[in-house]
Design an enzyme around this catalytic site. Structure first.
Site, mmCIF file in Angstrom:
data_model
loop_
_atom_site.group_PDB
_atom_site.id
_atom_site.type_symbol
_atom_site.label_atom_id
_atom_site.label_comp_id
_atom_site.label_asym_id
_atom_site.label_seq_id
_atom_site.Cartn_x
_atom_site.Cartn_y
_atom_site.Cartn_z
ATOM 1 N N ALA A 1 0.829 -1.202 0.000
ATOM 2 C CA ALA A 1 0.000 0.000 0.000
ATOM 3 C C ALA A 1 0.864 1.251 0.000
ATOM 4 O O ALA A 1 2.072 1.202 0.244
ATOM 5 C CB ALA A 1 -0.910 -0.001 1.225
ATOM 6 N N GLY B 1 -0.121 -5.495 0.208
ATOM 7 C CA GLY B 1 -1.148 -5.534 -0.814
ATOM 8 C C GLY B 1 -0.679 -6.196 -2.093
ATOM 9 O O GLY B 1 -1.473 -6.797 -2.819
ATOM 10 N N GLU C 1 -1.113 -9.793 -1.472
ATOM 11 C CA GLU C 1 -2.551 -10.066 -1.475
ATOM 12 C C GLU C 1 -3.116 -10.069 -2.892
ATOM 13 O O GLU C 1 -4.020 -10.859 -3.206
ATOM 14 C CB GLU C 1 -3.272 -9.031 -0.615
ATOM 15 C CG GLU C 1 -3.007 -9.230 0.877
ATOM 16 C CD GLU C 1 -3.518 -8.091 1.724
ATOM 17 O OE1 GLU C 1 -4.343 -8.347 2.623
ATOM 18 O OE2 GLU C 1 -3.092 -6.929 1.490
ATOM 19 N N GLU D 1 2.438 -6.238 7.324
ATOM 20 C CA GLU D 1 1.571 -5.265 7.987
ATOM 21 C C GLU D 1 1.766 -5.238 9.500
ATOM 22 O O GLU D 1 1.611 -4.189 10.135
ATOM 23 C CB GLU D 1 0.101 -5.567 7.657
ATOM 24 C CG GLU D 1 -0.308 -5.289 6.227
ATOM 25 C CD GLU D 1 -0.069 -6.469 5.296
ATOM 26 O OE1 GLU D 1 -0.541 -6.424 4.156
ATOM 27 O OE2 GLU D 1 0.609 -7.444 5.716
#
Length: 255
Positions: A61, A106, A109, A129
């Site tokens: 992110a 991300g 992911e 994270e």
């Protein structure tokens, strides 16, 4: 635009384009959802490659953007974040992630949303994270545990550590490791081969597997049974069986 959809030979490439690290800011997330939905609709897209370029897949992110968000802002944004990734996961066509360099947070992911993952020898994957005092928020706690099992997923999520391509392969986090300069070529070849296959049967196979993983076995078997019987109404089924009887296995052409 930070994400592009390029179509050739029945393959749609969702290409991230936000140098230098393809950080997944809000605009990129929204664009990703838009193009995933376009790839779903388009009949000329029969398989999909997700690619971040030769040097990096996606390093996670946009932390500076996230730092400026308070609790209220993230409550309003979190669902849209997940929805953008779910749009990729629900493309009803074969999807392969071509992973080079970093696929973190991300980025990891996003790779998890694919059906198959081809990684370069230079790839590093992880869910860091926890090092920010957070947990994965774009599906990592759910898709990673379904892919590699809960204990391996918890190790990666609890520690935030990065794994190199060889360990990712051993964990089942990626499916093939190749030289970095061959990642996209091999991913495109995987997708192009499937793009020549029976589109509705491939859709049925994907939905049956995915639904079965998300529900109880009886429901999964019902989905499989309905799709299996329904495919007997398709031209592809007629073509495939006729070719098998007349020419032998594996020679049917579905386009």
């Amino acid at each position: 635009m930070t994400v592009h959809l390029e179509v050739a030979e029945g393959v749609g490439t969702l290409r991230l384009d936000r140098p230098p690290m393809n950080a997944l800011d809000v605009a990129t997330q929204d664009r990703l959802k838009e193009l995933a939905e376009e790839a779903t609709r388009r009949e000329d897209v029969r398989a999909v490659v997700i690619h971040g370029g030769e040097k990096v897949f996606a390093a996670g992110a946009d932390i500076k953007e996230m730092q400026a968000m308070d609790h209220t802002a993230m409550v309003l944004r979190a669902r849209a974040l997940q929805d953008s990734f779910t749009a990729v996961a629900r493309i009803p066509k074969p999807v392969v992630a071509a992973v080079t360099g970093y696929a973190l947070g991300g980025g990891c992911e996003l790779a998890l949303c694919a059906d198959y993952r081809i990684a370069g020898e230079n790839a590093k994957l992880g869910q860091p994270e926890i090092l920010l005092g957070l947990i994965p928020g774009a599906g990592g706690t759910q898709r990673l545990s379904r892919l590699v099992g809960p204990s391996k997923a918890k190790d990666l999520i609890f520690t935030g550590r990065q794994v190199r391509a060889d360990e990712a392969l051993a964990l089942g986090l990626v499916d093939r490791v190749v030289p970095a300069d061959e990642v996209y070529t091999q991913a495109h070849a995987w997708a192009a081969k499937l793009a020549q296959g029976p589109a509705l049967a491939l859709r049925a196979a994907k939905e049956s597997v995915d639904t079965g993983l998300e529900t109880d076995i009886d429901t999964g078997l019902a989905v499989e049974r309905n799709w299996f019987a329904g495919l007997f109404a398709t031209e592809d089924r007629e073509r495939g069986m006729r070719s098998f009887v007349e020419e032998g296995p594996g020679k049917a052409k579905f386009l």
